[in-house]
Design a protein around this motif. Structure first.
Motif, PDB file in Angstrom:
ATOM      1  N   HIS A 176       1.111  -1.071   0.091  1.00 48.98           N
ATOM      2  CA  HIS A 176       0.197  -0.067  -0.015  1.00 48.98           C
ATOM      3  C   HIS A 176       0.857   1.194  -0.309  1.00 48.98           C
ATOM      4  O   HIS A 176       1.724   1.411   0.614  1.00 48.98           O
ATOM      5  N   ASP A 177       0.436   2.351  -0.743  1.00 51.51           N
ATOM      6  CA  ASP A 177       1.017   3.612  -0.870  1.00 51.51           C
ATOM      7  C   ASP A 177      -0.186   4.685  -0.053  1.00 51.51           C
ATOM      8  O   ASP A 177      -1.237   4.238  -0.385  1.00 51.51           O
ATOM      9  N   LEU A 178       0.597   5.647   0.130  1.00 55.83           N
ATOM     10  CA  LEU A 178      -0.243   6.653   0.873  1.00 55.83           C
ATOM     11  C   LEU A 178      -0.276   7.797  -0.337  1.00 55.83           C
ATOM     12  O   LEU A 178       0.812   8.299  -0.639  1.00 55.83           O
ATOM     13  N   LEU A 179      -1.386   8.197  -1.004  1.00 55.63           N
ATOM     14  CA  LEU A 179      -1.401   8.858  -2.211  1.00 55.63           C
ATOM     15  C   LEU A 179      -2.346  10.261  -1.972  1.00 55.63           C
ATOM     16  O   LEU A 179      -3.494   9.986  -1.400  1.00 55.63           O
ATOM     17  N   ASN A 180      -1.926  11.147  -2.629  1.00 56.80           N
ATOM     18  CA  ASN A 180      -2.601  12.502  -2.615  1.00 56.80           C
ATOM     19  C   ASN A 180      -2.386  13.417  -3.825  1.00 56.80           C
ATOM     20  O   ASN A 180      -1.323  12.895  -4.556  1.00 56.80           O
ATOM     21  N   GLN A 181      -2.846  14.482  -3.978  1.00 59.18           N
ATOM     22  CA  GLN A 181      -2.450  15.385  -5.114  1.00 59.18           C
ATOM     23  C   GLN A 181      -1.216  15.647  -5.133  1.00 59.18           C
ATOM     24  O   GLN A 181      -0.627  15.934  -6.275  1.00 59.18           O
ATOM     25  N   THR A 182      -0.487  16.129  -4.225  1.00 56.87           N
ATOM     26  CA  THR A 182       0.666  16.845  -3.907  1.00 56.87           C
ATOM     27  C   THR A 182       1.861  16.125  -3.582  1.00 56.87           C
ATOM     28  O   THR A 182       2.864  16.571  -3.854  1.00 56.87           O
ATOM     29  N   GLY A 183       1.735  15.103  -2.841  1.00 53.55           N
ATOM     30  CA  GLY A 183       2.805  14.262  -2.206  1.00 53.55           C
ATOM     31  C   GLY A 183       3.195  14.818  -1.030  1.00 53.55           C
ATOM     32  O   GLY A 183       4.246  14.363  -0.401  1.00 53.55           O
ATOM     33  N   ARG A 184       2.659  15.797  -0.481  1.00 57.21           N
ATOM     34  CA  ARG A 184       2.824  16.431   0.809  1.00 57.21           C
ATOM     35  C   ARG A 184       2.014  16.049   1.985  1.00 57.21           C
ATOM     36  O   ARG A 184       0.549  15.865   1.894  1.00 57.21           O
ATOM     37  N   LYS A 185       2.668  15.806   3.116  1.00 54.72           N
ATOM     38  CA  LYS A 185       1.822  15.150   4.271  1.00 54.72           C
ATOM     39  C   LYS A 185       1.077  16.287   5.047  1.00 54.72           C
ATOM     40  O   LYS A 185      -0.088  15.792   5.208  1.00 54.72           O
ATOM     41  N   GLU A 186       1.613  17.297   4.829  1.00 57.55           N
ATOM     42  CA  GLU A 186       0.722  18.453   5.606  1.00 57.55           C
ATOM     43  C   GLU A 186      -0.793  18.920   4.824  1.00 57.55           C
ATOM     44  O   GLU A 186      -1.512  19.441   5.579  1.00 57.55           O
ATOM     45  N   ASP A 187      -0.770  18.343   3.736  1.00 51.57           N
ATOM     46  CA  ASP A 187      -2.243  18.612   3.036  1.00 51.57           C
ATOM     47  C   ASP A 187      -3.306  17.657   3.595  1.00 51.57           C
ATOM     48  O   ASP A 187      -4.540  17.649   3.111  1.00 51.57           O
TER      49      ASP A 187
END
Ligand SMILES: O=C(O)C(=O)C[C@]1(C(=O)O)C=C[C@@H](O)C=C1
Length: 363
Positions: A176-187
């Motif tokens: 599993h990967d943790l995915l979002n639009q920016t790759g930034r944890k703060e978002d």
């Protein structure tokens, strides 16, 4: 060799490569049209066009003839793709899977059927059964168990309502990967995923995102699709989902236990014939008396038939009664498996043969 000679030799070798490539292409075209003709003949004979045993035999023979010279895993992947593509000269297989696009079921379907099939995502395991039983798709791909979370009960339970057979088995390593639009944890304001994926990453989430709420959704791919339109959300999903939905990885391989594998079943109307390395799946119920399960199990033991799984599920219509799901080595047409099933049929109140199919490869 001086520089000029080296350059001349390089040119010569590249011309040779071009000639080899043309030969490969000619062979591929020839193979494609031969397979097409084979398809016509099989249809005239009224036999099933798809022949998984023959496909296995083709690949096995190629690997033997190679004698380890061309890198083996690549050769296997190339020939799997060639055979899968040639199949489309006969008919494009329609395959239902637990969607949306980029789920682990989708990965399993791609591993089993190759790129050249018509893959149709479904909203639930029951929809995959429904599509396959109605004949709208020829096959379905459903998860059956995960090495950490255990059985997918929706799949096992569906077999009591649908007259379908298991015709293949696929293992997919789950990372599993943790995915979002920016790759930034703060978002990240919320983490979403399928309950199994959330459970498999529990420790990582507690350590790395302790105050971020989590929410369960129907699949890892659905989570990825959501993250693709909501910048505040991060999805736990596969690398295929990252590529499909254009997401960035905040962190990769966040599962708490490595070596996590999910087993999938390919379901269809008929099970294939024996290959010499098969599994058989059964489901049965027994009367409520001492020793009944022991009698069933000893029938396997005395014939030295290995059991790879046994699991009980509640019988929905009668409280405190159970069905058993069992997987054993061998094909229903193998003499000792056949005898064993005949013997236990006399002990069981109900017994259903779910299918015999080539054992999947775990790597
Ligand atoms: O040998 C056959 O029966 C074929 O149809 C050819 C072929 C192949 O490409 O080798 C293609 C499809 C079948 O599933 C099995 C094998």
């Amino acid at each position: 060799m001086d520089k000029k000679e080296i350059e001349a030799r390089l040119k010569e070798l590249r011309q040779e490569i071009d000639r080899v490539d043309r030969t490969i292409l000619d062979c591929l075209k020839r193979r494609y049209s031969i397979v097409k003709e084979v398809g016509h003949l099989k249809r005239k004979l009224g036999v099933e066009v798809l022949d998984l045993n023959r496909e296995r035999a083709v690949i096995k023979k190629i690997l033997e003839e190679n004698q380890g010279i061309f890198p083996e895993n690549s050769l296997k992947a190339i020939f799997l793709e060639i055979v899968h593509t040639c199949r489309t000269a006969q008919e494009l297989q329609k395959v239902a899977y637990l969607g949306p696009e980029a789920t682990f079921s989708h990965m399993a379907a791609l591993k089993f059927f190759g790129q050249a099939a018509n893959f149709l995502p479904q909203e639930s395991v029951l929809d995959v059964f429904e599509e396959t039983e109605s004949g709208r798709t020829k096959f379905g791909v459903v998860p059956v168990e995960n090495s950490i979370e255990g059985t997918v009960s929706a799949t096992l339970d569906a077999f009591s309502d649908y007259k379908l057979k298991v015709c293949g088995e696929v293992f997919i390593p789950v990372s599993h990967d943790l995915l979002n639009q920016t790759g930034r944890k703060e978002d990240i304001k919320k983490v979403i995923s399928h309950p199994h994926a959330l459970a498999q990453c529990r420790k990582w989430l507690r350590k790395n995102l302790p105050s971020v709420p989590v929410e369960e959704v129907s699949s890892t791919a659905f989570a990825a699709r959501w993250a693709a339109v909501d910048p505040s959300v991060a999805a736990i999903a596969s690398s295929l989902a990252a590529r499909t939905y254009h997401l960035q990885a905040v962190a990769t391989s966040i599962e708490d236990f490595h070596g996590n594998v999910t087993r999938f079943w390919v379901i269809g109307k008929e099970s294939p014939g024996p290959t010499g390395k098969d599994k058989t799946s059964l489901f049965f119920s027994i009367s409520d008396r001492p020793g009944a399960l022991f009698e069933v199990l000893s029938s396997f033991a005395k014939r030295q038939i290995n059991l790879s799984k046994i699991e009980s599920r509640p019988a929905k219509n009668e409280p405190w009664h159970y069905f058993f799901f069992l997987d054993c080595d061998g094909h229903i047409k193998d003499q000792k498996v056949k005898e064993c099933v005949e013997e236990i049929s006399k002990i069981c109140v109900r017994i259903e043969w779910l299918g015999s199919y080539p054992a999947g490869e775990e790597n």
